[in-house]
Design an enzyme around this catalytic site. Structure first.
Site, PDB file in Angstrom:
ATOM      1  N   SER A 106       0.827  -1.202   0.000  1.00  0.00           N
ATOM      2  CA  SER A 106       0.000   0.000   0.000  1.00  0.00           C
ATOM      3  C   SER A 106       0.870   1.265   0.000  1.00  0.00           C
ATOM      4  O   SER A 106       1.617   1.476  -0.936  1.00  0.00           O
ATOM      5  CB  SER A 106      -0.968  -0.085   1.193  1.00  0.00           C
ATOM      6  OG  SER A 106      -1.945   0.903   1.127  1.00  0.00           O
ATOM      7  N   ASP A 156     -10.288  -3.711  -4.945  1.00  0.00           N
ATOM      8  CA  ASP A 156      -9.666  -2.844  -3.933  1.00  0.00           C
ATOM      9  C   ASP A 156     -10.307  -1.452  -3.993  1.00  0.00           C
ATOM     10  O   ASP A 156     -10.204  -0.770  -5.011  1.00  0.00           O
ATOM     11  CB  ASP A 156      -8.159  -2.757  -4.238  1.00  0.00           C
ATOM     12  CG  ASP A 156      -7.368  -2.056  -3.137  1.00  0.00           C
ATOM     13  OD1 ASP A 156      -7.952  -1.212  -2.430  1.00  0.00           O
ATOM     14  OD2 ASP A 156      -6.169  -2.352  -3.006  1.00  0.00           O
ATOM     15  N   HIS A 187      -8.353  -4.634  -0.519  1.00  0.00           N
ATOM     16  CA  HIS A 187      -7.047  -4.062  -0.175  1.00  0.00           C
ATOM     17  C   HIS A 187      -6.212  -5.000   0.699  1.00  0.00           C
ATOM     18  O   HIS A 187      -4.991  -4.971   0.646  1.00  0.00           O
ATOM     19  CB  HIS A 187      -7.288  -2.730   0.542  1.00  0.00           C
ATOM     20  CG  HIS A 187      -6.065  -1.861   0.567  1.00  0.00           C
ATOM     21  ND1 HIS A 187      -5.428  -1.427  -0.583  1.00  0.00           N
ATOM     22  CD2 HIS A 187      -5.347  -1.355   1.602  1.00  0.00           C
ATOM     23  CE1 HIS A 187      -4.383  -0.686  -0.248  1.00  0.00           C
ATOM     24  NE2 HIS A 187      -4.311  -0.632   1.071  1.00  0.00           N
TER      25      HIS A 187
HETATM   26  C1  MLT Z   1      -1.268   5.965  -0.173  1.00  0.00           C
HETATM   27  O1  MLT Z   1      -1.608   6.957   0.456  1.00  0.00           O
HETATM   28  O2  MLT Z   1      -0.107   5.651  -0.407  1.00  0.00           O
HETATM   29  C2  MLT Z   1      -2.380   5.121  -0.686  1.00  0.00           C
HETATM   30  O3  MLT Z   1      -3.572   5.816  -0.668  1.00  0.00           O
HETATM   31  C3  MLT Z   1      -2.469   3.866   0.083  1.00  0.00           C
HETATM   32  C4  MLT Z   1      -2.713   4.111   1.546  1.00  0.00           C
HETATM   33  O4  MLT Z   1      -3.853   4.331   1.935  1.00  0.00           O
HETATM   34  O5  MLT Z   1      -1.778   4.099   2.299  1.00  0.00           O
END
Ligand code: MLT
Length: 207
Positions: A106, A156, A187
């Site tokens: 992520s 996701d 996710h």
């Molecule tokens: C990010 O902010 O890198 C993406 O939205 C994934 C997350 O929620 O961390």
């Protein structure tokens, strides 16, 4: 000059010539992906930094303005800061950077992707779990010799499947070899993510 202590991190020496750079998701820390690393390769070494940004108390690797909307200036700054750290820490621990494999989930996958795009010389192998395109670089990086495994979740809600696909295409357009798997899930990671990443890792480390 960057130094290993610049990031709070966990370190473990490799027993098989592979060292993971574990990059956690939002709200994780330097321990969050240790179990995942063990599941992928229990003998691998570990360099696992904690992201320096706090979003309502949750560690991240760079700032965002809203979900999926990144603070680009901070992203570029943090990408170079992390790449400098990886290079410095690898040198301090005596690790050949050719043995590194980034494992990002992520937010951690997004900064790993950003590093491939802005600092392609820092490391060349990455497992990106639920990533999106963090940025499109102004000048094309040479990713010849880079090997990347991407795992997307078909439903996701945070990282649209198309975004992960777009990242795969972008990395390929700069010369990277990319494998792409799509899990019938959201996710969260599932066992099939780990199995596919393990298989990819065994393939590239025995190659
Ligand atoms: C990010 O902010 O890198 C993406 O939205 C994934 C997350 O929620 O961390």
């Amino acid at each position: 000059m960057a130094q290993a202590h610049d990031f709070t991190h966990q370190y473990a020496e490799s027993e098989d010539g592979v060292t993971f750079v574990l990059l956690h998701g939002t709200g994780g820390d330097e321990y969050a992906l240790i179990g995942l690393g063990n599941a992928l390769d229990a003998d691998a070494g570990v360099m696992s930094p904690r992201g320096k940004i706090l979003e309502n108390g949750s560690p991240r690797f760079f700032r965002r303005l809203a979900e999926g909307v990144f603070d680009m200036e901070d992203l570029v700054f943090r990408t170079h800061e992390l790449a400098d750290w990886i290079e410095a820490a690898a040198a301090e621990y005596g690790i050949d950077r050719d043995t590194l494999v980034a494992v990002g989930y992520s937010n951690g996958a997004n900064i790993a992707a950003s590093m491939l795009l802005l600092r392609p010389e820092t490391l060349k192998r990455a497992i990106l779990l639920r990533p999106m395109v963090p940025l499109v670089p102004e000048s094309a990086p040479d990713l010849t010799g880079a090997t990347v495994h991407i795992a997307a979740g078909a439903s996701d809600p945070l990282i649209p499947l198309k975004e992960s696909e777009r990242l795969a295409d972008l990395l390929k357009s700069y010369g990277a070899e990319v494998t792409f798997v799509r899990q019938p899930t959201g996710h969260q990671l599932v066992n099939a993510d780990i199995a596919a990443a393990r298989e990819w890792l065994q393939h590239i480390t025995n190659a």
